[in-house]
Design an enzyme around this catalytic site. Structure first.
Site, PDB file in Angstrom:
ATOM      1  N   LYS A   1       0.851  -1.188   0.000  1.00 20.87           N
ATOM      2  CA  LYS A   1       0.000   0.000   0.000  1.00 20.87           C
ATOM      3  C   LYS A   1       0.888   1.239   0.000  1.00 20.87           C
ATOM      4  O   LYS A   1       1.656   1.471   0.933  1.00 20.87           O
ATOM      5  CB  LYS A   1      -0.903  -0.014   1.230  1.00 20.87           C
ATOM      6  CG  LYS A   1      -1.806   1.207   1.326  1.00 20.87           C
ATOM      7  CD  LYS A   1      -2.828   1.046   2.438  1.00 20.87           C
ATOM      8  CE  LYS A   1      -3.687   2.294   2.562  1.00 20.87           C
ATOM      9  NZ  LYS A   1      -4.700   2.158   3.610  1.00 20.87           N
TER      10      LYS A   1
ATOM     11  N   ARG B   1       0.859  10.072   5.954  1.00 21.43           N
ATOM     12  CA  ARG B   1       1.029   8.655   6.292  1.00 21.43           C
ATOM     13  C   ARG B   1       2.357   8.087   5.785  1.00 21.43           C
ATOM     14  O   ARG B   1       2.512   6.877   5.646  1.00 21.43           O
ATOM     15  CB  ARG B   1      -0.129   7.846   5.700  1.00 21.43           C
ATOM     16  CG  ARG B   1      -1.521   8.299   6.097  1.00 21.43           C
ATOM     17  CD  ARG B   1      -2.496   7.132   6.052  1.00 21.43           C
ATOM     18  NE  ARG B   1      -3.890   7.526   5.953  1.00 21.43           N
ATOM     19  CZ  ARG B   1      -4.610   8.058   6.940  1.00 21.43           C
ATOM     20  NH1 ARG B   1      -4.053   8.286   8.119  1.00 21.43           N
ATOM     21  NH2 ARG B   1      -5.883   8.350   6.745  1.00 21.43           N
TER      22      ARG B   1
ATOM     23  N   LYS C   1      -2.170  -1.512  -3.923  1.00 18.28           N
ATOM     24  CA  LYS C   1      -3.026  -0.326  -3.856  1.00 18.28           C
ATOM     25  C   LYS C   1      -2.201   0.938  -3.913  1.00 18.28           C
ATOM     26  O   LYS C   1      -1.227   1.021  -3.166  1.00 18.28           O
ATOM     27  CB  LYS C   1      -3.807  -0.410  -2.541  1.00 18.28           C
ATOM     28  CG  LYS C   1      -4.675   0.758  -2.242  1.00 18.28           C
ATOM     29  CD  LYS C   1      -5.251   0.604  -0.856  1.00 18.28           C
ATOM     30  CE  LYS C   1      -6.051   1.856  -0.538  1.00 18.28           C
ATOM     31  NZ  LYS C   1      -6.542   1.837   0.812  1.00 18.28           N
TER      32      LYS C   1
HETATM   33  C1  PBG Z   1      -7.678   3.231   5.394  1.00 23.51           C
HETATM   34  C2  PBG Z   1      -7.940   3.163   3.943  1.00 23.51           C
HETATM   35  C3  PBG Z   1      -7.708   4.120   2.942  1.00 23.51           C
HETATM   36  C4  PBG Z   1      -8.235   3.596   1.771  1.00 23.51           C
HETATM   37  C5  PBG Z   1      -8.747   2.353   2.076  1.00 23.51           C
HETATM   38  N1  PBG Z   1      -8.528   2.081   3.412  1.00 23.51           N
HETATM   39  C6  PBG Z   1      -7.193   5.487   2.992  1.00 23.51           C
HETATM   40  C7  PBG Z   1      -5.891   5.815   3.531  1.00 23.51           C
HETATM   41  O1  PBG Z   1      -4.989   5.004   3.695  1.00 23.51           O
HETATM   42  O2  PBG Z   1      -5.790   7.014   3.846  1.00 23.51           O
HETATM   43  C8  PBG Z   1      -8.268   4.294   0.445  1.00 23.51           C
HETATM   44  C9  PBG Z   1      -9.241   3.764  -0.535  1.00 23.51           C
HETATM   45  C10 PBG Z   1      -9.526   4.635  -1.678  1.00 23.51           C
HETATM   46  O3  PBG Z   1      -8.876   5.679  -1.899  1.00 23.51           O
HETATM   47  O4  PBG Z   1     -10.446   4.285  -2.414  1.00 23.51           O
HETATM   48  N2  PBG Z   1      -6.384   3.073   5.810  1.00 23.51           N
END
Ligand code: PBG
Length: 326
Positions: free
Chosen positions: A196, A218, A249
């Site tokens: 991620k 983050r 992701k």
């Molecule tokens: C939570 C999370 C996020 C997304 C999914 N779970 C956002 C983030 O990490 O700030 C993003 C999903 C999207 O943008 O469709 N940690």
């Protein structure tokens, strides 16, 4: 005498039927996972401004939505909670009566056949908006693991079929596997957001889930978009810790990473076609600048071609509809 020699690739493109026969990649409704946002209250259908077509739904409106999902042939949803109250430790994330837990109970009661995935993270539930416990401006790794384990167990108890931890603390798969096993949920798989990236493509989601960090960013826990080898290290440790699926992701700018993960590991690979990827297309389509259906199909097909087995996408209902009316 020199002769002109070349291959005739166009022979296999001469009719729609022939093209259908030789197509290498196929997208089906079985590939799709639909994200939903649930809120407390009644008769709530709050539109998400930056994501046209996406709503926060209260539990009483879930049946209507799930009926549509099931009738379109979609087999799975991933549930995100937008809680009423937030605090330092994100306690609503692991309450048995939290919004996600209630939504899961509700969906499994009415649609037992639907595969319900629970997103396991703290950022929607913490007052500071970070994915872990914060002390002196630092996001603490190890103390957060216990809370993630508790969140996963409460979600499994509510009936979640799959746990999908997305917070990017080190050891989160190990901690969650351990907690699930101890509580007797040895059969519940973990779909890890293993790879991620710290991405600006998440912007609209943070609107939808009210989960923007209140300070900083983050980058100390999500990955640097410039890194490729690191993705393999992340995937490797999550598998060693017990992950059953690997998520990459975002998807669109990371198709190379999807291919790397697919080539190196032998579990199902999942792409998260994230909010920013959705909103860009919606905005351009609303302006009449692109053909939405064709672009979405091309984009999701390219993810499958890159090697994914499943796609989490806000376009799931649209795509399932288009596939069935072909
Ligand atoms: C939570 C999370 C996020 C997304 C999914 N779970 C956002 C983030 O990490 O700030 C993003 C999903 C999207 O943008 O469709 N940690």
């Amino acid at each position: 005498m020199r002769e002109l020699q070349f291959d005739r690739h166009r022979r296999l493109r001469n009719s729609a039927q022939l093209r259908d026969l030789v197509r290498e990649t196929h997208l089906t409704a079985n590939d799709l996972i639909y994200p939903i946002f649930v809120v407390e209250g009644e008769n709530k259908r709050n539109p998400v401004a930056s994501m046209p077509g996406v709503y926060q739904l209260s539990l009483d409106l879930l049946n209507e939505e799930m009926n549509e999902v099931v009738s379109l042939g979609i087999k799975s949803v991933i549930v995100f909670g937008v809680p009423e109250n937030k605090d330092e430790h994100g306690t609503e994330a692991y309450h048995d009566n939290g919004i996600v837990q209630k939504a899961i109970v509700h969906i499994k009661e009415h649609f037992p056949q639907l595969v319900v995935i629970a997103d396991t993270c703290l950022c929607q539930y913490t007052s500071h908006g970070h994915c872990g416990i914060v002390e002196e401006g630092k996001i603490l790794n190890d103390p957060t693991l216990d809370l993630l384990g508790r969140t996963a167990v409460s979600q499994a108890k509510a009936g979640a079929d799959i746990i999908a931890p997305s917070n990017m603390m080190d050891g989160f798969v190990a901690a969650i596997r351990f907690a699930l096993d101890e509580a007797g949920y040895t059969d519940i798989p973990i779909m890890s957001y293993a790879v991620k990236y710290s991405s600006s493509f998440y912007g609209p989601f943070r609107d939808a889930a009210h989960s923007s960090p209140k300070f900083g960013d983050r980058k100390a826990y999500q990955m640097d978009p410039a890194n490729r080898m690191e993705a393999l290290r992340e995937a490797e440790s999550d598998l060693a810790e017990g992950a059953d699926f690997l998520i990459v992701k975002p998807a669109l700018s990371y198709l190379d990473i999807i291919r790397d993960v697919k080539n190196n590991f032998n579990v199902p690979v999942v792409a998260y076609n994230v909010s920013g990827e959705y909103s860009m297309i919606k905005a351009a389509a609303q302006n009449g600048w692109i053909n939405e259906k064709e672009i979405v199909m091309e984009m999701l097909t390219s993810m499958k071609r890159a090697g994914v087995d499943l796609i989490i996408t806000y376009f799931a209902k649209d795509v399932a509809g288009w596939l069935s009316n072909k």
